[in-house]
Motif scaffolding. Sequence first.
Motif, PDB file in Angstrom:
ATOM      1  N   SER A   1      40.074  28.256 -17.922  1.00  0.00           N
ATOM      2  CA  SER A   1      38.656  28.424 -17.598  1.00  0.00           C
ATOM      3  C   SER A   1      38.445  29.634 -16.700  1.00  0.00           C
ATOM      4  CB  SER A   1      38.125  27.154 -16.911  1.00  0.00           C
ATOM      5  OG  SER A   1      38.812  26.924 -15.698  1.00  0.00           O
ATOM      6  N   VAL A   2      39.339  29.860 -15.743  1.00  0.00           N
ATOM      7  CA  VAL A   2      39.225  31.031 -14.887  1.00  0.00           C
ATOM      8  C   VAL A   2      39.407  32.299 -15.695  1.00  0.00           C
ATOM      9  CG1 VAL A   2      40.294  32.268 -12.975  1.00  0.00           C
ATOM     10  CG2 VAL A   2      39.895  29.806 -12.794  1.00  0.00           C
ATOM     11  N   ALA A   3      40.338  32.260 -16.649  1.00  0.00           N
ATOM     12  CA  ALA A   3      40.577  33.440 -17.473  1.00  0.00           C
ATOM     13  C   ALA A   3      39.390  33.752 -18.365  1.00  0.00           C
ATOM     14  CB  ALA A   3      41.827  33.228 -18.327  1.00  0.00           C
ATOM     15  N   LEU A   4      38.571  32.723 -18.652  1.00  0.00           N
ATOM     16  CA  LEU A   4      37.400  32.941 -19.494  1.00  0.00           C
ATOM     17  C   LEU A   4      36.370  33.818 -18.793  1.00  0.00           C
ATOM     18  CD1 LEU A   4      35.807  32.180 -22.115  1.00  0.00           C
ATOM     19  CD2 LEU A   4      34.883  30.251 -20.820  1.00  0.00           C
TER      20      LEU A   4
ATOM     21  N   TRP B   1      32.711  37.628 -11.920  1.00  0.00           N
ATOM     22  CA  TRP B   1      32.376  36.555 -10.991  1.00  0.00           C
ATOM     23  C   TRP B   1      31.044  36.756 -10.268  1.00  0.00           C
ATOM     24  CZ3 TRP B   1      33.935  31.786 -10.736  1.00  0.00           C
ATOM     25  CH2 TRP B   1      35.150  31.451 -11.323  1.00  0.00           C
ATOM     26  N   PRO B   2      30.680  37.973  -9.850  1.00  0.00           N
ATOM     27  CA  PRO B   2      29.364  38.134  -9.209  1.00  0.00           C
ATOM     28  C   PRO B   2      28.212  37.696 -10.117  1.00  0.00           C
ATOM     29  CG  PRO B   2      30.734  40.031  -8.755  1.00  0.00           C
ATOM     30  CD  PRO B   2      31.484  39.210  -9.757  1.00  0.00           C
ATOM     31  N   LEU B   3      28.268  38.093 -11.394  1.00  0.00           N
ATOM     32  CA  LEU B   3      27.224  37.677 -12.320  1.00  0.00           C
ATOM     33  C   LEU B   3      27.268  36.170 -12.553  1.00  0.00           C
ATOM     34  CD1 LEU B   3      24.921  38.438 -14.186  1.00  0.00           C
ATOM     35  CD2 LEU B   3      26.601  38.943 -15.985  1.00  0.00           C
ATOM     36  N   THR B   4      28.435  35.580 -12.530  1.00  0.00           N
ATOM     37  CA  THR B   4      28.554  34.134 -12.694  1.00  0.00           C
ATOM     38  C   THR B   4      27.911  33.391 -11.532  1.00  0.00           C
ATOM     39  OG1 THR B   4      30.594  34.365 -13.988  1.00  0.00           O
ATOM     40  CG2 THR B   4      30.198  32.238 -12.930  1.00  0.00           C
ATOM     41  N   VAL B   5      28.210  33.837 -10.322  1.00  0.00           N
ATOM     42  CA  VAL B   5      27.608  33.197  -9.148  1.00  0.00           C
ATOM     43  C   VAL B   5      26.086  33.355  -9.166  1.00  0.00           C
ATOM     44  CG1 VAL B   5      27.463  33.264  -6.625  1.00  0.00           C
ATOM     45  CG2 VAL B   5      29.693  33.484  -7.771  1.00  0.00           C
ATOM     46  N   PHE B   6      25.617  34.554  -9.517  1.00  0.00           N
ATOM     47  CA  PHE B   6      24.170  34.789  -9.609  1.00  0.00           C
ATOM     48  C   PHE B   6      23.532  33.850 -10.631  1.00  0.00           C
ATOM     49  CE2 PHE B   6      20.719  36.996 -11.844  1.00  0.00           C
ATOM     50  CZ  PHE B   6      19.819  37.158 -10.806  1.00  0.00           C
ATOM     51  N   SER B   7      24.178  33.670 -11.774  1.00  0.00           N
ATOM     52  CA  SER B   7      23.632  32.803 -12.822  1.00  0.00           C
ATOM     53  C   SER B   7      23.617  31.352 -12.383  1.00  0.00           C
ATOM     54  CB  SER B   7      24.461  32.957 -14.109  1.00  0.00           C
ATOM     55  OG  SER B   7      24.450  34.293 -14.565  1.00  0.00           O
ATOM     56  N   ILE B   8      24.673  30.924 -11.679  1.00  0.00           N
ATOM     57  CA  ILE B   8      24.737  29.549 -11.195  1.00  0.00           C
ATOM     58  C   ILE B   8      23.601  29.258 -10.211  1.00  0.00           C
ATOM     59  CG2 ILE B   8      26.106  27.956  -9.783  1.00  0.00           C
ATOM     60  CD1 ILE B   8      28.607  29.178 -11.053  1.00  0.00           C
ATOM     61  N   LEU B   9      23.271  30.234  -9.384  1.00  0.00           N
ATOM     62  CA  LEU B   9      22.195  30.053  -8.409  1.00  0.00           C
ATOM     63  C   LEU B   9      20.814  30.126  -9.056  1.00  0.00           C
ATOM     64  CD1 LEU B   9      23.556  32.211  -5.448  1.00  0.00           C
ATOM     65  CD2 LEU B   9      23.586  29.717  -5.661  1.00  0.00           C
TER      66      LEU B   9
ATOM     67  N   ALA C   1      28.005  38.725 -21.012  1.00  0.00           N
ATOM     68  CA  ALA C   1      28.331  39.761 -20.031  1.00  0.00           C
ATOM     69  C   ALA C   1      29.333  39.324 -18.977  1.00  0.00           C
ATOM     70  CB  ALA C   1      27.044  40.240 -19.344  1.00  0.00           C
ATOM     71  N   ALA C   2      29.509  38.026 -18.785  1.00  0.00           N
ATOM     72  CA  ALA C   2      30.362  37.573 -17.688  1.00  0.00           C
ATOM     73  C   ALA C   2      31.568  36.777 -18.148  1.00  0.00           C
ATOM     74  CB  ALA C   2      29.536  36.733 -16.710  1.00  0.00           C
ATOM     75  N   THR C   3      31.751  36.621 -19.439  1.00  0.00           N
ATOM     76  CA  THR C   3      32.905  35.861 -19.940  1.00  0.00           C
ATOM     77  C   THR C   3      33.638  36.686 -20.998  1.00  0.00           C
ATOM     78  OG1 THR C   3      31.812  34.755 -21.816  1.00  0.00           O
ATOM     79  CG2 THR C   3      31.538  33.764 -19.635  1.00  0.00           C
ATOM     80  N   ARG C   4      34.831  36.210 -21.310  1.00  0.00           N
ATOM     81  CA  ARG C   4      35.628  36.842 -22.367  1.00  0.00           C
ATOM     82  C   ARG C   4      35.422  36.147 -23.710  1.00  0.00           C
ATOM     83  NH1 ARG C   4      38.918  36.874 -17.749  1.00  0.00           N
ATOM     84  NH2 ARG C   4      39.491  38.975 -17.054  1.00  0.00           N
ATOM     85  N   LEU C   5      34.391  35.326 -23.793  1.00  0.00           N
ATOM     86  CA  LEU C   5      34.140  34.603 -25.033  1.00  0.00           C
ATOM     87  C   LEU C   5      33.872  35.526 -26.215  1.00  0.00           C
ATOM     88  CD1 LEU C   5      33.762  31.868 -26.433  1.00  0.00           C
ATOM     89  CD2 LEU C   5      31.355  31.944 -25.737  1.00  0.00           C
ATOM     90  N   PRO C   6      33.055  36.589 -26.077  1.00  0.00           N
ATOM     91  CA  PRO C   6      32.840  37.468 -27.229  1.00  0.00           C
ATOM     92  C   PRO C   6      34.139  38.087 -27.746  1.00  0.00           C
ATOM     93  CG  PRO C   6      31.181  37.865 -25.555  1.00  0.00           C
ATOM     94  CD  PRO C   6      32.202  36.969 -24.940  1.00  0.00           C
ATOM     95  N   ALA C   7      35.020  38.523 -26.820  1.00  0.00           N
ATOM     96  CA  ALA C   7      36.289  39.115 -27.249  1.00  0.00           C
ATOM     97  C   ALA C   7      37.160  38.073 -27.938  1.00  0.00           C
ATOM     98  CB  ALA C   7      37.016  39.706 -26.050  1.00  0.00           C
ATOM     99  N   ALA C   8      37.151  36.842 -27.420  1.00  0.00           N
ATOM    100  CA  ALA C   8      37.953  35.787 -28.041  1.00  0.00           C
ATOM    101  C   ALA C   8      37.441  35.463 -29.438  1.00  0.00           C
ATOM    102  CB  ALA C   8      37.931  34.542 -27.162  1.00  0.00           C
ATOM    103  N   LEU C   9      36.126  35.446 -29.599  1.00  0.00           N
ATOM    104  CA  LEU C   9      35.560  35.177 -30.915  1.00  0.00           C
ATOM    105  C   LEU C   9      35.879  36.289 -31.899  1.00  0.00           C
ATOM    106  CD1 LEU C   9      32.067  33.713 -29.919  1.00  0.00           C
ATOM    107  CD2 LEU C   9      34.068  32.464 -30.742  1.00  0.00           C
TER     108      LEU C   9
END
Length: 257
Positions: free
Chosen positions: A18-21, A25-33, A239-247
Amino acid sequence: MTVETHPVRSRETSERASVALISNWPLTVFSILLLPALVSLGFWQLDRADEKRSLIAAVDGRLSAQPQDPNTLEHLQRYSPVRLPGYFTDEYFYLDNRTRNGRVGYEILQVFVSGERRWLVNRGWMPASVSRSKLPEVSWPRAAKVITGFLYPVTQGHGDGGGNPITGDGPVRIQAVDAGLTGSLRLAKPDWTIRLSADSDTALVTDWRMVNSSPARHQAYAWQWFAMALALVILWLLAATRLPAALRQRARAWTAK
């Protein structure tokens, strides 16, 4: 033969995956908030829509009641239908900057005497003259009349009708109907006005707006907030995960088979 399991290693592997995904991190924290705030605003607008439906139902129920003489009522309520006989005086005011269908004009407020009691009646809207310096002509019946309408409260201010002197030497252009204006007119109930209904023969253009915004507008605002929340989730995934590259990698592996 016994097979040993390693739940700790399995959990650590899952956490590393999950961390590797996550790649930003800044964009992730912003999105969570931000995400809970957007969703909360959407539900808040839905609550506002429900409140407006309840308000409209209450107003419709009150306006459908039998009109009464306000001189006989102990407790006055907003939108209570009223009916009273009397006559208009020559004391009237132009409430400035009122619009109907995009046209600028005035609402005409005039003193109405019923028995020995004076009431301030909003007769409705009329268009402004071409020249700002010229006020439109106001006419009214000289004989006694029966008016119908509903009660509407006065703004609880202490001005003089929006900065204009109340002299009684002719019609006056005012900016607001407040306690400063009504307190100078010796009214029976200075905290209340009467807005004429459309079926009153002394009414001008009424078309009163009972609520500031409709339930449908609040619903539209709610779906806008929810759409922004969905867009934020999509933006975070892209923009904040590696999901597009994995797909993409999985798609290339699939096409290579």
